[in-house]
Design an enzyme around this catalytic site. Sequence first.
Site, PDB file in Angstrom:
ATOM      1  N   LEU A  33      17.164 -10.646   9.596  1.00 42.93           N
ATOM      2  CA  LEU A  33      18.204 -10.492  10.611  1.00 42.93           C
ATOM      3  C   LEU A  33      19.489 -11.211  10.224  1.00 42.93           C
ATOM      4  O   LEU A  33      19.483 -12.235   9.545  1.00 42.93           O
ATOM      5  CB  LEU A  33      17.704 -11.023  11.958  1.00 42.93           C
ATOM      6  CG  LEU A  33      16.447 -10.360  12.539  1.00 42.93           C
ATOM      7  CD1 LEU A  33      16.200 -10.866  13.957  1.00 42.93           C
ATOM      8  CD2 LEU A  33      16.550  -8.846  12.536  1.00 42.93           C
ATOM      9  N   HIS A  34      20.599 -10.641  10.684  1.00 43.52           N
ATOM     10  CA  HIS A  34      21.924 -11.211  10.439  1.00 43.52           C
ATOM     11  C   HIS A  34      22.763 -11.000  11.693  1.00 43.52           C
ATOM     12  O   HIS A  34      22.275 -10.476  12.708  1.00 43.52           O
ATOM     13  CB  HIS A  34      22.568 -10.566   9.213  1.00 43.52           C
ATOM     14  CG  HIS A  34      22.530  -9.073   9.213  1.00 43.52           C
ATOM     15  ND1 HIS A  34      23.268  -8.299  10.094  1.00 43.52           N
ATOM     16  CD2 HIS A  34      21.827  -8.186   8.454  1.00 43.52           C
ATOM     17  CE1 HIS A  34      23.041  -7.021   9.867  1.00 43.52           C
ATOM     18  NE2 HIS A  34      22.160  -6.919   8.887  1.00 43.52           N
ATOM     19  N   GLY A  36      24.917  -8.907  12.458  1.00 44.90           N
ATOM     20  CA  GLY A  36      24.972  -7.519  12.917  1.00 44.90           C
ATOM     21  C   GLY A  36      23.835  -7.201  13.873  1.00 44.90           C
ATOM     22  O   GLY A  36      24.041  -6.584  14.924  1.00 44.90           O
ATOM     23  N   HIS A  37      22.624  -7.645  13.523  1.00 41.77           N
ATOM     24  CA  HIS A  37      21.486  -7.457  14.431  1.00 41.77           C
ATOM     25  C   HIS A  37      21.706  -8.210  15.744  1.00 41.77           C
ATOM     26  O   HIS A  37      21.415  -7.697  16.827  1.00 41.77           O
ATOM     27  CB  HIS A  37      20.190  -7.978  13.784  1.00 41.77           C
ATOM     28  CG  HIS A  37      19.731  -7.201  12.592  1.00 41.77           C
ATOM     29  ND1 HIS A  37      19.766  -7.717  11.325  1.00 41.77           N
ATOM     30  CD2 HIS A  37      19.231  -5.943  12.468  1.00 41.77           C
ATOM     31  CE1 HIS A  37      19.292  -6.822  10.467  1.00 41.77           C
ATOM     32  NE2 HIS A  37      18.963  -5.733  11.143  1.00 41.77           N
ATOM     33  N   GLN A  61       9.578   5.147   5.281  1.00 45.29           N
ATOM     34  CA  GLN A  61      10.967   5.580   5.148  1.00 45.29           C
ATOM     35  C   GLN A  61      11.593   5.164   3.831  1.00 45.29           C
ATOM     36  O   GLN A  61      12.784   5.368   3.604  1.00 45.29           O
ATOM     37  CB  GLN A  61      11.824   5.080   6.315  1.00 45.29           C
ATOM     38  CG  GLN A  61      12.090   3.591   6.360  1.00 45.29           C
ATOM     39  CD  GLN A  61      12.730   3.173   7.671  1.00 45.29           C
ATOM     40  OE1 GLN A  61      12.107   3.207   8.726  1.00 45.29           O
ATOM     41  NE2 GLN A  61      13.995   2.769   7.608  1.00 45.29           N
ATOM     42  N   GLY A 149      23.010   0.394  15.327  1.00 50.94           N
ATOM     43  CA  GLY A 149      24.347   0.202  14.781  1.00 50.94           C
ATOM     44  C   GLY A 149      24.885   1.469  14.129  1.00 50.94           C
ATOM     45  O   GLY A 149      24.130   2.277  13.587  1.00 50.94           O
ATOM     46  N   LYS A 151      26.549   1.589  11.440  1.00 58.36           N
ATOM     47  CA  LYS A 151      26.536   1.555   9.970  1.00 58.36           C
ATOM     48  C   LYS A 151      25.627   2.664   9.450  1.00 58.36           C
ATOM     49  O   LYS A 151      25.945   3.338   8.483  1.00 58.36           O
ATOM     50  CB  LYS A 151      26.060   0.200   9.452  1.00 58.36           C
ATOM     51  CG  LYS A 151      26.045   0.132   7.912  1.00 58.36           C
ATOM     52  CD  LYS A 151      25.635  -1.219   7.401  1.00 58.36           C
ATOM     53  CE  LYS A 151      24.151  -1.439   7.531  1.00 58.36           C
ATOM     54  NZ  LYS A 151      23.377  -0.626   6.556  1.00 58.36           N
ATOM     55  N   ASP A 152      24.488   2.845  10.116  1.00 60.07           N
ATOM     56  CA  ASP A 152      23.586   3.951   9.803  1.00 60.07           C
ATOM     57  C   ASP A 152      23.894   5.095  10.774  1.00 60.07           C
ATOM     58  O   ASP A 152      23.057   5.469  11.602  1.00 60.07           O
ATOM     59  CB  ASP A 152      22.131   3.497   9.928  1.00 60.07           C
ATOM     60  CG  ASP A 152      21.796   2.387   8.935  1.00 60.07           C
ATOM     61  OD1 ASP A 152      21.680   2.681   7.746  1.00 60.07           O
ATOM     62  OD2 ASP A 152      21.677   1.226   9.368  1.00 60.07           O
ATOM     63  N   ARG A 189      20.392  -6.045   3.058  1.00 56.47           N
ATOM     64  CA  ARG A 189      20.459  -5.929   1.596  1.00 56.47           C
ATOM     65  C   ARG A 189      21.501  -6.865   0.993  1.00 56.47           C
ATOM     66  O   ARG A 189      21.416  -7.204  -0.192  1.00 56.47           O
ATOM     67  CB  ARG A 189      20.762  -4.488   1.186  1.00 56.47           C
ATOM     68  CG  ARG A 189      19.673  -3.501   1.557  1.00 56.47           C
ATOM     69  CD  ARG A 189      20.142  -2.062   1.344  1.00 56.47           C
ATOM     70  NE  ARG A 189      19.199  -1.131   1.944  1.00 56.47           N
ATOM     71  CZ  ARG A 189      18.190  -0.563   1.302  1.00 56.47           C
ATOM     72  NH1 ARG A 189      17.997  -0.834   0.029  1.00 56.47           N
ATOM     73  NH2 ARG A 189      17.380   0.272   1.916  1.00 56.47           N
TER      74      ARG A 189
END
Length: 282
Positions: A33-34, A36-37, A61, A149, A151-152, A189
């Site tokens: 986690l970061h 963003g999460h 996935q 988010g 981003k995806d 990542r």
Amino acid sequence: MTIFYTQNTLKNFVEAQKSAKKTIGFVPTMGALHEGHLSLVRNAMTDTDIVCVSVFVNPTQFDNATDLKKYPRTLDADVALLKTLGGNIFVYAPSVEDIYDTDVHAEKFSFDGLEFEMEGKFRTGHFDGVGTIVKRLFEIVTPNKAYFGEKDFQQLMIIKKLVSKYKLPVQIVGCDIHREASGLAMSSRNQRLSKEARKESAFIYKTLLEAKKKFGTKSAMQVKEWVQKQFNKHPLLTLEYVEIANIKNLKTVKRKSKNQTYRIFIAAFIENIRLIDNLALN
């Protein structure tokens, strides 16, 4: 903070919360986690009474076995980070067996063509895996709202399609991309990047911003060609694809139309680590 490792114990807890008329927000993650999460969790905390954060690296996935093996697993650190938020949060951290039993495979889905664009062209079976795990998690957690988010962005659109097609009783909330100070989109990542690579990866967002300016006066094809040239000149980043797509169906834009909304999408490699980002163009 309560951590549930099995779906049976979690379901009992959720049932008790719902009996007490509590609304449940859900943030599914693969851990590491970061900030963003955390921004997704904060949104969920604002909207709902209690928030579930799942931490599960989903094997179905990943089309790259090495990527799956190297994906960071940091549950203790993840829980510690969530505790800093305060609030009414619980964690679901299942094993592969708890989710899949002994049958670890992805279901087959049709997302009306969304799955064949962009990421779908480069990551075989990826969205079947995403659909499988998200549907199962929704069935286990039974949230009122779930947060993802942008981003995806393609994944967000596919999950909205999944909910619509299967009539799943959950509201999907898309949240803005959270960025590092350099503009690099936050991602688990990023932890694998060297200091130099992390600095150089900010080039992706800078290129997106410049592409957005150019989109006002140039054709989609001209903008894509310009992006490709910028990456060709970069010593560390390798472009996998750049795409400009209509957000309704994620189809490649051939010719701009006044009444349509577009986004630009980039996937690139640095130090053999794959990064993605996107930006609204109009």
